[in-house]
Write an enzyme that holds these catalytic residues in place. Structure first.
Site, PDB file in Angstrom:
ATOM      1  N   HIS A  11     -22.369 -60.779 -16.565  1.00 25.59           N
ATOM      2  CA  HIS A  11     -23.576 -60.930 -15.994  1.00 25.59           C
ATOM      3  C   HIS A  11     -24.697 -61.117 -16.429  1.00 25.59           C
ATOM      4  CE1 HIS A  11     -25.542 -59.800 -12.326  1.00 25.59           C
ATOM      5  NE2 HIS A  11     -26.346 -59.397 -12.941  1.00 25.59           N
ATOM      6  N   TYR A  13     -27.986 -64.596 -15.943  1.00 22.21           N
ATOM      7  CA  TYR A  13     -29.485 -64.659 -16.074  1.00 22.21           C
ATOM      8  C   TYR A  13     -29.784 -65.626 -17.131  1.00 22.21           C
ATOM      9  CZ  TYR A  13     -29.472 -60.722 -13.096  1.00 22.21           C
ATOM     10  OH  TYR A  13     -29.405 -59.949 -11.957  1.00 22.21           O
ATOM     11  N   HIS A  49     -22.269 -66.159  -2.199  1.00 16.46           N
ATOM     12  CA  HIS A  49     -23.287 -65.493  -3.050  1.00 16.46           C
ATOM     13  C   HIS A  49     -23.530 -66.498  -4.264  1.00 16.46           C
ATOM     14  CE1 HIS A  49     -25.583 -63.030  -5.582  1.00 16.46           C
ATOM     15  NE2 HIS A  49     -24.784 -62.840  -6.428  1.00 16.46           N
ATOM     16  N   PHE A  50     -22.502 -67.050  -5.033  1.00 18.12           N
ATOM     17  CA  PHE A  50     -23.013 -67.792  -6.052  1.00 18.12           C
ATOM     18  C   PHE A  50     -23.346 -69.085  -5.620  1.00 18.12           C
ATOM     19  CE2 PHE A  50     -18.205 -67.643  -7.022  1.00 18.12           C
ATOM     20  CZ  PHE A  50     -18.163 -68.894  -6.996  1.00 18.12           C
ATOM     21  N   HIS A  51     -23.048 -69.674  -4.483  1.00 16.62           N
ATOM     22  CA  HIS A  51     -23.452 -70.765  -4.280  1.00 16.62           C
ATOM     23  C   HIS A  51     -25.081 -70.746  -4.060  1.00 16.62           C
ATOM     24  CE1 HIS A  51     -19.429 -72.500  -4.513  1.00 16.62           C
ATOM     25  NE2 HIS A  51     -20.017 -73.437  -5.056  1.00 16.62           N
ATOM     26  N   ARG A  88     -11.063 -65.178  -1.725  1.00 22.35           N
ATOM     27  CA  ARG A  88     -11.530 -66.063  -2.613  1.00 22.35           C
ATOM     28  C   ARG A  88     -10.263 -66.533  -3.424  1.00 22.35           C
ATOM     29  NH1 ARG A  88     -15.223 -63.769  -7.465  1.00 22.35           N
ATOM     30  NH2 ARG A  88     -15.309 -65.935  -7.907  1.00 22.35           N
ATOM     31  N   ARG A  89     -10.422 -67.650  -4.193  1.00 21.29           N
ATOM     32  CA  ARG A  89      -9.478 -68.046  -5.119  1.00 21.29           C
ATOM     33  C   ARG A  89      -8.050 -68.106  -4.494  1.00 21.29           C
ATOM     34  NH1 ARG A  89     -12.105 -64.283  -9.871  1.00 21.29           N
ATOM     35  NH2 ARG A  89     -13.401 -65.977 -10.909  1.00 21.29           N
TER      36      ARG A  89
HETATM   37 FE1  HAS Z   1     -24.851 -62.161  -8.451  1.00 19.90          FE
HETATM   38  C1  HAS Z   1     -21.536 -61.692  -8.152  1.00 19.90           C
HETATM   39  C2  HAS Z   1     -25.111 -58.851  -8.090  1.00 19.90           C
HETATM   40  C3  HAS Z   1     -28.263 -62.397  -9.028  1.00 19.90           C
HETATM   41  C4  HAS Z   1     -24.347 -65.209  -9.895  1.00 19.90           C
HETATM   42  N1  HAS Z   1     -23.177 -63.487  -8.977  1.00 19.90           N
HETATM   43  C5  HAS Z   1     -22.094 -62.991  -8.722  1.00 19.90           C
HETATM   44  C6  HAS Z   1     -20.886 -64.337  -9.389  1.00 19.90           C
HETATM   45  C7  HAS Z   1     -21.901 -65.050  -9.630  1.00 19.90           C
HETATM   46  C8  HAS Z   1     -23.179 -64.708  -9.465  1.00 19.90           C
HETATM   47  C9  HAS Z   1     -21.504 -66.507 -10.323  1.00 19.90           C
HETATM   48  O1  HAS Z   1     -23.266 -56.316  -7.881  1.00 19.90           O
HETATM   49  C10 HAS Z   1     -19.562 -64.358  -9.021  1.00 19.90           C
HETATM   50  C11 HAS Z   1     -18.781 -63.852 -10.417  1.00 19.90           C
HETATM   51  C12 HAS Z   1     -16.998 -63.805  -9.996  1.00 19.90           C
HETATM   52  O2  HAS Z   1     -16.827 -65.296 -10.049  1.00 19.90           O
HETATM   53  O3  HAS Z   1     -16.466 -63.143  -9.830  1.00 19.90           O
HETATM   54  N2  HAS Z   1     -26.454 -60.849  -8.622  1.00 19.90           N
HETATM   55  C13 HAS Z   1     -26.306 -59.565  -8.260  1.00 19.90           C
HETATM   56  C14 HAS Z   1     -27.628 -58.872  -8.094  1.00 19.90           C
HETATM   57  C15 HAS Z   1     -28.296 -60.017  -8.370  1.00 19.90           C
HETATM   58  C16 HAS Z   1     -27.779 -61.097  -8.577  1.00 19.90           C
HETATM   59  C17 HAS Z   1     -27.991 -57.492  -7.858  1.00 19.90           C
HETATM   60  N3  HAS Z   1     -26.145 -63.474  -9.165  1.00 19.90           N
HETATM   61  C18 HAS Z   1     -27.317 -63.287  -9.312  1.00 19.90           C
HETATM   62  C19 HAS Z   1     -27.879 -64.756  -9.879  1.00 19.90           C
HETATM   63  C20 HAS Z   1     -26.935 -65.347 -10.258  1.00 19.90           C
HETATM   64  C21 HAS Z   1     -25.687 -64.765  -9.708  1.00 19.90           C
HETATM   65  C22 HAS Z   1     -29.259 -65.033 -10.095  1.00 19.90           C
HETATM   66  C23 HAS Z   1     -26.729 -66.878 -10.647  1.00 19.90           C
HETATM   67  C24 HAS Z   1     -27.782 -67.510 -11.119  1.00 19.90           C
HETATM   68  N4  HAS Z   1     -23.543 -60.564  -8.193  1.00 19.90           N
HETATM   69  C25 HAS Z   1     -23.837 -59.450  -8.041  1.00 19.90           C
HETATM   70  C26 HAS Z   1     -22.492 -58.384  -7.846  1.00 19.90           C
HETATM   71  C27 HAS Z   1     -21.618 -59.384  -7.956  1.00 19.90           C
HETATM   72  C28 HAS Z   1     -21.944 -60.562  -8.103  1.00 19.90           C
HETATM   73  C29 HAS Z   1     -22.491 -57.282  -7.659  1.00 19.90           C
HETATM   74  C30 HAS Z   1     -20.018 -59.023  -8.098  1.00 19.90           C
HETATM   75  C31 HAS Z   1     -19.518 -58.991  -6.624  1.00 19.90           C
HETATM   76  C32 HAS Z   1     -17.967 -58.844  -6.714  1.00 19.90           C
HETATM   77  O4  HAS Z   1     -17.689 -57.904  -6.146  1.00 19.90           O
HETATM   78  O5  HAS Z   1     -17.286 -59.699  -7.170  1.00 19.90           O
HETATM   79  C33 HAS Z   1     -29.951 -59.898  -8.461  1.00 19.90           C
HETATM   80  O6  HAS Z   1     -30.542 -60.562  -9.787  1.00 19.90           O
HETATM   81  C34 HAS Z   1     -30.719 -60.513  -7.494  1.00 19.90           C
HETATM   82  C35 HAS Z   1     -32.290 -60.095  -7.487  1.00 19.90           C
HETATM   83  C36 HAS Z   1     -32.914 -61.303  -6.840  1.00 19.90           C
HETATM   84  C37 HAS Z   1     -33.886 -61.150  -5.538  1.00 19.90           C
HETATM   85  C38 HAS Z   1     -34.622 -62.150  -5.095  1.00 19.90           C
HETATM   86  C39 HAS Z   1     -35.917 -62.437  -5.274  1.00 19.90           C
HETATM   87  C40 HAS Z   1     -36.526 -63.652  -4.553  1.00 19.90           C
HETATM   88  C41 HAS Z   1     -37.340 -64.467  -5.322  1.00 19.90           C
HETATM   89  C42 HAS Z   1     -37.461 -65.849  -4.455  1.00 19.90           C
HETATM   90  C43 HAS Z   1     -38.954 -65.820  -4.019  1.00 19.90           C
HETATM   91  C44 HAS Z   1     -39.061 -67.073  -2.983  1.00 19.90           C
HETATM   92  C45 HAS Z   1     -40.487 -67.636  -2.899  1.00 19.90           C
HETATM   93  C46 HAS Z   1     -40.397 -68.857  -1.885  1.00 19.90           C
HETATM   94  C47 HAS Z   1     -41.547 -67.484  -3.651  1.00 19.90           C
HETATM   95  C48 HAS Z   1     -34.298 -59.805  -5.241  1.00 19.90           C
HETATM   96  C49 HAS Z   1     -37.767 -64.604  -6.593  1.00 19.90           C
HETATM   97  C50 HAS Z   1     -41.096 -68.489  -0.679  1.00 19.90           C
HETATM   98  C51 HAS Z   1     -40.451 -69.252   0.339  1.00 19.90           C
HETATM   99  C52 HAS Z   1     -40.235 -68.833   1.874  1.00 19.90           C
HETATM  100  C53 HAS Z   1     -39.431 -69.792   2.566  1.00 19.90           C
HETATM  101  C54 HAS Z   1     -41.163 -67.923   2.138  1.00 19.90           C
END
Ligand code: HAS
Length: 549
Positions: free
Chosen positions: A216, A220, A367-369, A432-433
């Protein structure tokens, strides 16, 4: 920055993009296999290309690119590297590259089709795990080089807060070093003895838990360098200062604290861990969402301040004033936009019960894409467009800029199609997979592919557009590295865009790393000590834990 530091960064970029070429090609093959329109030759296996795709893009491309960016940024913000730092950083690069080459050979020769998460019970050749260990050791050497450079700067500038770029780099590297402890423990004490046959069996639950202890925070480790660019580069492109220096630093501290004790949210369906520990780690996962929300807030504020400064009026008038014609900015803006659904999807995954629905389905692939595959990757593209010209002294010509727009546009469209299809298919139940894309002609299963977006073609069309976009990017990168005309005039030389950050109100304790490392370790112990010791106590006979633990 000095010529040596430039060379080092460029070599890292070079390896990153070689991995990118092979990795994206494997991705192209995959979408066609999944849609039953491609039969691989007998010597090539679906899981082999899936492993190569995941390893080369998610692990290797990211790592080399990240070090290129951090090396260039640390040299720019703290001054050129001394001989010792240089030596360590080169050693780091060489060891990581050797590990990468060995791992790639093992995957291509079919001896390591264990997917990029490589955990037991899948087993690869012992040399594959040795290769992974080399990759980690290499990144440690590079990390020590950069941390050493920082410590030397601190000694010369006693009592001063370091520049924001350096601060964020240090937080990222500390996070990386602590996270790696889990994967090193499992690779050295579990996988290597098991794969070479020194012990009969492996403690599967323990190995998966140690993997996700690392897995995890690994995401980050990819995200934070992108955030470094969001906080320090984007405001410069917009012509404003960093919105809040202390908010930016605090968000990185929160990542350091909360990104590690959360690995169980990848194991919510595993029976070997009790609900209590899963629940605790789910709560901590919700804590690690906060610094991303702070980042979103900070970005919106930066956009608004800049847009209003340029004459934007009314509620949203500032939006039109953003520098849309600057591909360095546009690429990163799209990256951010993708992270809104990407982050929301993460919150869904982390929600204990909802995880039951999405776990091990194509939803996760979607999700991860739209986390690493777009927000992180498109930020790295936005960085590529100025970092390579900055390092090579070549010009990012108008023609290349136009191509860059086509490239980021096609990446966005391809990813939108492919990831939307993956999310929907996942919700419908597509796993998946799996290489069995025809689901043995099962009618119910084939209905998964009957939707407007989730049909046979959408994922493949998306994947093909992505591959073409990737090749265009490689063309641009090759041009910026070797072909584009050299900048002769001073104003033609590409800048390293680093925004000013007002540190006058930033509390000094934010840079007291020992406090944060201490709290991080305490949280890790709280979340992991008991469940891991339970797994060790109940190790299966023959798994060697009575010797190694
Ligand atoms: Fe995830 C699975 C939970 C973030 C990558 N994640 C994965 C896997 C990958 C991955 C690779 O809880 C698959 C692993 C595998 O192969 O089995 N993930 C989260 C949570 C977050 C999160 C809570 N993941 C990421 C990030 C990744 C990433 C970042 C890569 C860089 N993820 C999970 C969970 C799994 C999971 C479970 C397991 C699922 C399972 O069952 O297998 C949080 O960090 C997300 C918080 C982010 C936000 C978004 C804030 C928005 C921002 C953008 C602002 C936009 C602006 C533009 C200013 C709350 C900062 C404005 C534009 C306009 C158009 C208005």
């Amino acid at each position: 920055i000095g010529i040596q530091d430039r060379k080092l960064a460029l070599w890292n970029i070079g390896v990153a993009y070689i991995a990118f070429i092979i990795g994206t090609f494997c991705g192209l093959l995959q979408v066609f296999v999944r849609n039953n329109s491609l039969d691989l030759p007998t010597w090539l296996n679906y899981y082999q290309i899936l492993t190569a795709h995941g390893v080369l893009l998610a692990l290797i491309f990211t790592t080399f690119f990240i070090f290129a960016f951090l090396i260039a940024g640390m040299s720019k913000s703290l001054g050129g590297f001394g001989p010792k730092v240089n030596l360590f950083a080169w050693l780091g690069f060489i060891v990581t590259t050797i590990g990468t080459a060995l791992a790639t050979v093992m995957i291509i020769s079919g001896k390591a089709s264990v997917l990029y998460t490589f955990y037991a019970p899948l087993k690869a050749s012992g040399w594959y795990y040795v290769a992974l260990a080399l990759v980690i050791i290499g990144t440690w050497l590079s990390s020590f080089a950069l941390l050493g450079h920082y410590v030397a700067w601190k000694k010369r500038n006693k009592g001063q807060l370091s520049p924001l770029f350096a601060y964020m780099t240090v937080a990222t590297l500390i996070l990386w070093l602590i996270a790696c402890l889990g994967v090193v423990a499992t690779v050295v004490f579990q996988y290597i003895p098991w794969a070479f046959g020194w012990v009969d069996t492996i403690n599967v639950e323990l190995s998966r838990s140690l993997f996700w202890y690392f897995g995890h925070p690994l995401v980050y480790f990819w995200l934070l360098p992108a955030y470094i660019a969001w906080y320090t580069v984007v405001p410069k492109l917009l012509g404003v200062k960093v919105f809040s220096d202390s908010l930016a630093r605090l968000s990185f501290v929160l990542f350091l604290l909360f990104s590690i004790p959360v690995g169980f949210h990848h194991q919510l369906t595993e029976p070997g861990i009790s609900s209590f520990w899963k629940f605790l780690q789910v709560v901590l996962t919700f804590m690690v969402i906060i610094p991303s929300l702070m980042t979103a807030f900070s970005m919106f504020a930066t956009f608004e301040i800049s847009g209003r400064k340029k004459g934007g009026t009314g509620l949203f008038g500032w939006f039109k004033k953003l520098p849309w014609k600057d591909v360095r900015f546009t690429s990163i803006f799209i990256a951010m936009a993708f992270f809104i659904p990407g982050g929301a999807g993460g919150i869904i995954n982390a929600s204990f019960q909802l995880n039951e629905l999405v776990h091990n389905t194509l939803w996760i692939v979607g999700h991860f894409h739209i986390t690493v595959g777009t927000p992180v990757a498109m930020t790295f593209m936005g960085i590529t467009f100025w970092l390579i010209p900055y390092l090579t002294g070549r010009k990012f010509t108008k023609r290349l800029q136009k191509l860059a727009f086509i490239q980021i546009g096609s990446w966005s469209i391809g990813m939108l199609l492919m990831s939307t299809a993956q999310h929907i298919l996942g919700l419908l139940g597509a796993p998946r997979r799996t290489a069995y894309s025809g689901y043995s002609g099962n009618v119910n299963a084939l209905e998964w592919f009957d939707g407007i977006l989730s049909n046979h073609v959408t994922m493949a069309v998306g994947g093909t557009i992505l591959f073409l976009s990737a090749m265009l990017l490689v063309y641009i990168v090759a041009n910026l590295l070797f072909i584009a005309p050299e900048a002769k005039l001073k104003e033609e030389i590409e800048e390293f865009p680093l925004a000013e950050s007002d540190k006058s109100h930033t509390p000094k304790f934010l840079e007291n790393w020992w406090i944060w490392i201490g709290v991080a370790v305490a949280l890790i112990l709280m979340a992991y000590a008991l469940p891991l010791s339970h797994m060790i106590q109940h190790a299966p006979p023959g798994s060697g834990h009575h010797i190694t633990w």
